[in-house]
Write a protein that holds these residues in place. Sequence first.
Motif, mmCIF file in Angstrom:
data_model
loop_
_atom_site.group_PDB
_atom_site.id
_atom_site.type_symbol
_atom_site.label_atom_id
_atom_site.label_comp_id
_atom_site.label_asym_id
_atom_site.label_seq_id
_atom_site.Cartn_x
_atom_site.Cartn_y
_atom_site.Cartn_z
ATOM 1 N N LEU A 1 0.799 -1.228 0.000
ATOM 2 C CA LEU A 1 0.000 0.000 0.000
ATOM 3 C C LEU A 1 0.833 1.280 0.000
ATOM 4 O O LEU A 1 0.422 2.283 -0.560
ATOM 5 C CB LEU A 1 -0.927 0.023 1.217
ATOM 6 C CG LEU A 1 -1.931 -1.119 1.318
ATOM 7 C CD1 LEU A 1 -2.798 -0.941 2.542
ATOM 8 C CD2 LEU A 1 -2.786 -1.176 0.074
ATOM 9 N N LEU A 2 1.963 1.269 0.668
ATOM 10 C CA LEU A 2 2.670 2.534 0.867
ATOM 11 C C LEU A 2 3.752 2.797 -0.174
ATOM 12 O O LEU A 2 3.880 3.903 -0.664
ATOM 13 C CB LEU A 2 3.297 2.577 2.265
ATOM 14 C CG LEU A 2 2.315 2.400 3.424
ATOM 15 C CD1 LEU A 2 3.040 2.485 4.752
ATOM 16 C CD2 LEU A 2 1.219 3.449 3.364
ATOM 17 N N ARG A 3 4.507 1.755 -0.495
ATOM 18 C CA ARG A 3 5.622 1.966 -1.409
ATOM 19 C C ARG A 3 5.058 2.298 -2.785
ATOM 20 O O ARG A 3 4.136 1.646 -3.257
ATOM 21 C CB ARG A 3 6.459 0.691 -1.479
ATOM 22 C CG ARG A 3 7.915 0.963 -1.728
ATOM 23 C CD ARG A 3 8.670 -0.332 -1.876
ATOM 24 N NE ARG A 3 8.927 -1.006 -0.605
ATOM 25 C CZ ARG A 3 9.142 -2.318 -0.531
ATOM 26 N NH1 ARG A 3 9.097 -3.074 -1.591
ATOM 27 N NH2 ARG A 3 9.393 -2.870 0.637
ATOM 28 N N SER A 4 5.610 3.319 -3.418
ATOM 29 C CA SER A 4 5.044 3.671 -4.717
ATOM 30 C C SER A 4 5.520 2.661 -5.754
ATOM 31 O O SER A 4 6.527 1.994 -5.589
ATOM 32 C CB SER A 4 5.424 5.091 -5.106
ATOM 33 O OG SER A 4 6.813 5.229 -5.040
ATOM 34 N N LEU A 5 4.754 2.563 -6.835
ATOM 35 C CA LEU A 5 5.084 1.599 -7.879
ATOM 36 C C LEU A 5 6.450 1.933 -8.471
ATOM 37 O O LEU A 5 6.828 3.096 -8.534
ATOM 38 C CB LEU A 5 4.021 1.663 -8.973
ATOM 39 C CG LEU A 5 2.651 1.132 -8.561
ATOM 40 C CD1 LEU A 5 1.610 1.523 -9.579
ATOM 41 C CD2 LEU A 5 2.713 -0.378 -8.433
ATOM 42 N N ILE B 1 2.449 -8.354 -2.975
ATOM 43 C CA ILE B 1 2.868 -8.832 -1.653
ATOM 44 C C ILE B 1 4.230 -9.511 -1.766
ATOM 45 O O ILE B 1 5.003 -9.533 -0.812
ATOM 46 C CB ILE B 1 1.824 -9.779 -1.029
ATOM 47 C CG1 ILE B 1 2.141 -9.980 0.444
ATOM 48 C CG2 ILE B 1 1.764 -11.110 -1.759
ATOM 49 C CD1 ILE B 1 1.053 -10.651 1.228
ATOM 50 N N ARG B 2 4.531 -10.034 -2.943
ATOM 51 C CA ARG B 2 5.813 -10.698 -3.121
ATOM 52 C C ARG B 2 6.986 -9.718 -3.108
ATOM 53 O O ARG B 2 8.133 -10.106 -3.034
ATOM 54 C CB ARG B 2 5.791 -11.512 -4.418
ATOM 55 C CG ARG B 2 5.412 -12.953 -4.158
ATOM 56 C CD ARG B 2 4.835 -13.670 -5.351
ATOM 57 N NE ARG B 2 3.435 -14.003 -5.112
ATOM 58 C CZ ARG B 2 3.023 -14.874 -4.221
ATOM 59 N NH1 ARG B 2 3.884 -15.513 -3.469
ATOM 60 N NH2 ARG B 2 1.744 -15.121 -4.049
ATOM 61 N N GLU B 3 6.662 -8.425 -3.196
ATOM 62 C CA GLU B 3 7.730 -7.425 -3.119
ATOM 63 C C GLU B 3 8.072 -7.072 -1.674
ATOM 64 O O GLU B 3 8.900 -6.209 -1.422
ATOM 65 C CB GLU B 3 7.298 -6.139 -3.848
ATOM 66 C CG GLU B 3 7.057 -6.335 -5.331
ATOM 67 C CD GLU B 3 6.320 -5.152 -5.936
ATOM 68 O OE1 GLU B 3 6.467 -4.023 -5.436
ATOM 69 O OE2 GLU B 3 5.576 -5.373 -6.908
#
Lengths: 874, 120
Positions: free
Chosen positions: A110-114, A424-426
């Motif tokens: 949710l927080l980390r930008s793409l 989620i795998r990131e």
Amino acid sequence: MKFWRRRKDEELDAEIQSHLDEAIRDRIARGEAPDEARANALREFGNVGLVKEVTREMWGWAWVEQLLQDLRFGLRMLRKNPGFSLIAILTLALGIGATTAIFSVVNAVLLRSLPYHEPDRLVLLSYYRERVLNDYANAAEYLEWRTQTKAFAQMAAYRFDVADLTGNGEPERLKVGYASADCFATLGVTPARGRAFTPEEDRAGNAKAVILTNGYWQRHFGGAPQVLGRTLTVGGQSRTVVGIMPSGFRLTDDAELWLPLALDVNQQLSRQGNAVRVKVIARLKPGATPEVARAELAAVLAQQRQHFPQIYSRFGDIQARVIELNESLVGNVRRALWVLFGAVGFVLLIACTNVANLLLARGAVRQRELAIRAAVGAGRWRLMRQLLTESLLLALAGGVAGWLLARWGIKLLVAFSPDSIARIRETTVDGRTLVFTCLVVVLAGLLAGILPALQASQTDVNETLKAQSSPTGQRGARRLLPALMITELALALVLLVGAGLLGKSYVRLLVVPKGFHPAGVLTGVLSPSVAKYPFQSPQRDAYHREVLARVQALPGIRSAALASLTPLEGGYGRTGFQIEGRTAFPKEETPMADENIISPEYLSTMGIPLLAGRAFTAADNSGGPEVVLINETFARRFFPNENPIGQRLLMARTKTIVGVVSDTRHQGLDQDVRLEIYIPSAQAIWNRNYVLAVRVADQQNNPSSLAIQIAAIRNQLRVLEPNEPVNEIIPLEQRLSNSRAVATRRFQLTLFSVFAAVALVIATVGIYGVISYSVSQRTQEIGLRMALGAQTSDVVRLIVWRGMRLALLGVTLGVVAALALTRVMTKLLFQVTATDPLTYTQVAVLLFAVALIANYVPAQRATKVDPLIALRHE
Amino acid sequence: MKSHKKQSYENRIELLQGTLDLLILQTLQWGPRHGYGISQAIRAGSGEVLQVDTGSLYPALHRLERKKWIKSEWTTSENNQKVKTYQLTTAGKKQLAAERSNWERLTAAMAGILNPTEEA
């Protein structure tokens, strides 16, 4: 700190030097010779080293020294009470670890930008069509948007599919992405090696390039750079490797290879032939808002409807949609993740409450020590600081342990997470997670320590020191301990209710009537190459007949069938219809039904009950009358009071209803059943790929036999078409448990249950500790009562009753909090309301039982004390 | 183990402490000065009677600074040399007033004891 000290030293040197210089200058001005002046000045000044030393003593390292003292003392206290320290550290480690693990998932998803250039300006464009499943765009629409909009700096299209990689040993079926030439540029991503597709390569019939993802490159070429320029045969087309994407590059779905989208522009724009469905991403121009973009798309849509009314009227309501790319990826999991994060926050709170409990109880024991400190001059603030240092030390140790726990927990989380949670795998532990953990550690240390510190620093020096023996407990602690116990119970109740509601939803979901019997059924997609077996060709039909014949001939197989919709995963086949002999529905309101094209054996293979009429037979072929089956929902909706058998549906062709089958949940267990019609495969005018469904004989329905059957079926498929990879064949039950509805809920439920269980254990230990402590404080009173003739049972009842009154208060508070908080979970539940009375009752009873045990055991133990010893306790 | 010499310094600080503080604050009332300047001013102001020992002056300056009665900064002296000058803070001014009145009460009391007959 050493650095600071050195600087002050240098400053002092300079100060003294300047003093001497000034003195020498004065003396020279008064007429002394330079050498004499220097000597006299030095003599007058005195011992430079000594002056420095006594001056340095004035600097006062008070706060540093005190901190070091506190730390040393805190460490000593923790070492001296290893049991206490271990419990407190473990409790905090659980709380901090769980919070960190969930935070890192929230952070990644949710927080980390793409990982694209200015990702917040990237949007996904689509038309929402009321009567079809998901948002997409047709290639023609995309091409028209490109020329008729102004809000976008760049626009690109892509889609995902599978393609066969051949000519390189064992044929392989891969997930591939098709991207327009400017797709990567729109994202602001360039290949790590080589280049992106050129516009020439993106032209229909000229798509002879391929770009590898980093993962595929590493796995198949060991990361060798010479792969650039090599040829691969993908989808029957020989292609040159022109680039390799950077590692971690991903665009909404997984792909191993990227191929040019290569749209046939003129054919697509004419709306003749098959429309290609694409996802469209675009980068908003600076200053352009999604609203402006939406208005532009709506204007284009109005024109398109005008030019191609027959195409657009089929879909009912159509709306232009402009969604932020990130929102389209994670919008559906946002709520679930924040709820989980909230839940884990509760675990942390309970852990802190529990440690506060422990510290309070110990504060009482240390009362005398603290009183002595106060008596010899430690201020209230100084005492608090010392106690807070101790709780922060505990939190720090808990944080380190929790951090290790979190790293392990994250691996577990990611391994068990359903595919429906994008990105989620990131999940990794990054700087932000580290900062978060540090904050949590400080917060936990303060939360756990502040009340006990405040409490202990209020110690009445006189009273405590005057007391002859060991302290009998502080009034304040007596007041605070029950409050903390109530808090713990209330917090635990909220978590348990949450877990209970999710658990109930999960059970409800599993027992939802599926309309078929999955046990003993194996399924797999058949996708013979279109080049060799074109769609709607006699070759393809012959291939399917041959597959069925071969599989049915295998020992241990009861039946085999084909269907166009994958059970539980839905599909795209929908058709509008009218009913013969009734007033036609207006065009915009034409009802739509899911269309499942099946072979005759499908109903018996899947165990779908036939409710009326007949099933398909081999006679329902292209020579015979056109027939359909309808599902129960269909029959109820359109033929509530008549026999549907023999009624005729007007579709592309007119078909007669010959039977009604039970409702099945093809679209997912948590989806409503929709109108569905079944069409015999021999009468289908179109199809894409079929799903092969095989029912094994009853005695074969065990894991090892199923594995043997799967191998046998795959072997038949391989023999039939040796040049093509064979798709995965898995038990339908496995498909069921992997399905989005089930897997997502199972994930949430598992996490929630773990949190609730941890909370329950911590809270139980805490309550037990509080009661034990308060009983031990009242040993004397108990002894007195016993000496005066009270029965054991009276004393136990007295103590337990006092404890249970607190439990009642805690449970009541918890219920109120849960009623307020579980509302945010409503969307995660299935066939259960957030205020389900039974769940609340069960959880409350469970907590009462736990509280009762936690009260009873110490009470019982207290009565074992010899009254004489108890009375001498003072 | 403290040297005998160091101990004697410390004794003198003890004896002088209150008085020296008052003298320093009083001197700084007329404007910022560096350490050497302060010792010269006290010497001149007392008609060369009071000689402030550096072993007392610098600890006193640093202690007063820590108490925030005076503050220091590095400036350039009239001889163009970098020096550390001290100046009175608001708290220092209050402290000066308080110490002055203490001192006056003390000297009055001392005078009363030392010269009883004259008073009577």
